[in-house]
Design a protein around this motif. Structure first.
Motif, PDB file in Angstrom:
ATOM      1  N   LYS A   1      32.673 -94.685  28.427  1.00 53.45           N
ATOM      2  CA  LYS A   1      33.372 -95.654  29.276  1.00 53.45           C
ATOM      3  C   LYS A   1      34.506 -96.300  28.469  1.00 53.45           C
ATOM      4  O   LYS A   1      34.374 -96.516  27.263  1.00 53.45           O
ATOM      5  N   ILE A   2      35.585 -96.628  29.159  1.00 50.57           N
ATOM      6  CA  ILE A   2      36.763 -97.195  28.508  1.00 50.57           C
ATOM      7  C   ILE A   2      36.402 -98.441  27.704  1.00 50.57           C
ATOM      8  O   ILE A   2      36.821 -98.604  26.566  1.00 50.57           O
TER       9      ILE A   2
ATOM     10  N   VAL B   1      42.782-108.244  18.106  1.00 49.17           N
ATOM     11  CA  VAL B   1      41.391-108.287  18.569  1.00 49.17           C
ATOM     12  C   VAL B   1      41.258-108.961  19.937  1.00 49.17           C
ATOM     13  O   VAL B   1      40.630-108.404  20.841  1.00 49.17           O
ATOM     14  N   ASP B   2      41.814-110.119  20.110  1.00 43.79           N
ATOM     15  CA  ASP B   2      41.670-110.833  21.387  1.00 43.79           C
ATOM     16  C   ASP B   2      42.253-110.027  22.547  1.00 43.79           C
ATOM     17  O   ASP B   2      41.640-109.938  23.615  1.00 43.79           O
ATOM     18  N   TYR B   3      43.421-109.457  22.337  1.00 46.65           N
ATOM     19  CA  TYR B   3      44.046-108.640  23.377  1.00 46.65           C
ATOM     20  C   TYR B   3      43.132-107.489  23.767  1.00 46.65           C
ATOM     21  O   TYR B   3      42.881-107.264  24.954  1.00 46.65           O
TER      22      TYR B   3
ATOM     23  N   GLN C   1      41.072-106.560  27.234  1.00 48.43           N
ATOM     24  CA  GLN C   1      41.233-105.283  27.944  1.00 48.43           C
ATOM     25  C   GLN C   1      39.868-104.652  28.221  1.00 48.43           C
ATOM     26  O   GLN C   1      39.603-104.188  29.324  1.00 48.43           O
ATOM     27  N   ALA C   2      39.013-104.623  27.193  1.00 45.70           N
ATOM     28  CA  ALA C   2      37.679-104.037  27.361  1.00 45.70           C
ATOM     29  C   ALA C   2      36.895-104.796  28.429  1.00 45.70           C
ATOM     30  O   ALA C   2      36.238-104.182  29.282  1.00 45.70           O
ATOM     31  N   ALA C   3      36.956-106.121  28.394  1.00 47.08           N
ATOM     32  CA  ALA C   3      36.231-106.936  29.384  1.00 47.08           C
ATOM     33  C   ALA C   3      36.750-106.671  30.791  1.00 47.08           C
ATOM     34  O   ALA C   3      35.971-106.592  31.747  1.00 47.08           O
ATOM     35  N   MET C   4      38.064-106.516  30.923  1.00 48.71           N
ATOM     36  CA  MET C   4      38.645-106.231  32.228  1.00 48.71           C
ATOM     37  C   MET C   4      38.144-104.882  32.760  1.00 48.71           C
ATOM     38  O   MET C   4      37.757-104.780  33.920  1.00 48.71           O
ATOM     39  N   TYR C   5      38.126-103.865  31.903  1.00 47.97           N
ATOM     40  CA  TYR C   5      37.630-102.557  32.343  1.00 47.97           C
ATOM     41  C   TYR C   5      36.145-102.613  32.704  1.00 47.97           C
ATOM     42  O   TYR C   5      35.717-101.992  33.677  1.00 47.97           O
ATOM     43  N   LYS C   6      35.375-103.357  31.925  1.00 50.20           N
ATOM     44  CA  LYS C   6      33.950-103.482  32.229  1.00 50.20           C
ATOM     45  C   LYS C   6      33.751-104.197  33.553  1.00 50.20           C
ATOM     46  O   LYS C   6      32.955-103.766  34.393  1.00 50.20           O
ATOM     47  N   GLN C   7      34.477-105.267  33.766  1.00 49.52           N
ATOM     48  CA  GLN C   7      34.370-106.021  35.016  1.00 49.52           C
ATOM     49  C   GLN C   7      34.784-105.158  36.207  1.00 49.52           C
ATOM     50  O   GLN C   7      34.118-105.171  37.246  1.00 49.52           O
ATOM     51  N   ASN C   8      35.860-104.406  36.060  1.00 48.20           N
ATOM     52  CA  ASN C   8      36.303-103.521  37.142  1.00 48.20           C
ATOM     53  C   ASN C   8      35.251-102.473  37.460  1.00 48.20           C
ATOM     54  O   ASN C   8      34.983-102.191  38.626  1.00 48.20           O
TER      55      ASN C   8
ATOM     56  N   ILE D   1      35.012 -97.689  24.352  1.00 46.01           N
ATOM     57  CA  ILE D   1      35.924 -97.029  23.413  1.00 46.01           C
ATOM     58  C   ILE D   1      36.864 -98.019  22.735  1.00 46.01           C
ATOM     59  O   ILE D   1      37.116 -97.936  21.535  1.00 46.01           O
ATOM     60  N   ILE D   2      37.392 -98.950  23.492  1.00 45.05           N
ATOM     61  CA  ILE D   2      38.426 -99.857  22.989  1.00 45.05           C
ATOM     62  C   ILE D   2      38.033-100.551  21.684  1.00 45.05           C
ATOM     63  O   ILE D   2      38.839-100.594  20.750  1.00 45.05           O
ATOM     64  N   PRO D   3      36.818-101.083  21.511  1.00 47.83           N
ATOM     65  CA  PRO D   3      36.489-101.742  20.245  1.00 47.83           C
ATOM     66  C   PRO D   3      36.560-100.814  19.021  1.00 47.83           C
ATOM     67  O   PRO D   3      36.702-101.291  17.888  1.00 47.83           O
TER      68      PRO D   3
END
Length: 135
Positions: free
Chosen positions: A89-90, A110-112, A116-123, A93-95
């Protein structure tokens, strides 16, 4: 090719270039262009990668933190991402970017990248349902 020309041949891009900030692509979430930050000399022209927020048109406060330490690290992360996205899952991967690019994605970015990872997880949870919620 026309899309690239349109991104670079406009007043906004010209104002960034005048400040040694060189647009070369889009951030991907309608934030603004990805840019090489050429305001400081660096070895082998490996300029850090940032994005410039359209909402700050012309104001240098619109430049983000460094999200990749160099173009070569951006390519490493994207190549890794494209291989991994076939099986993972995206947001998982991002971290990994933090280990590939510890001086950019893993430091000031890191924050950015966590956002992004949180947004993909939420979506994913929104569109596919959260398996832990019983959906």
């Amino acid at each position: 090719m026309q899309e690239i020309i349109d991104n670079l041949d406009n007043d906004f891009a010209e104002s960034l270039i005048a400040a040694n900030i060189y647009p070369f692509g889009q951030e991907g979430n309608d934030m603004g262009p990805l840019v090489f930050d050429g305001r400081r000399e660096v070895s082998e022209n490996e300029f850090p990668i940032r994005f410039f927020d359209y909402n700050y048109y012309g104001d240098l406060e619109g430049i983000s933190e460094i999200i990749f330490s160099s173009f070569s690290k951006l390519l490493e992360c994207i190549t890794y991402f494209l291989k991994e996205v076939e099986t993972r899952k995206i947001f998982e991967i991002i971290p990994d970017f933090f280990h590939i690019d510890p001086e950019g994605a893993g430091k000031t970015g890191v924050d950015y990248w966590l956002e992004q990872a949180a947004m993909y997880k939420q979506n994913e949870e929104h569109f596919l349902g959260n398996p832990t919620s019983g959906l």
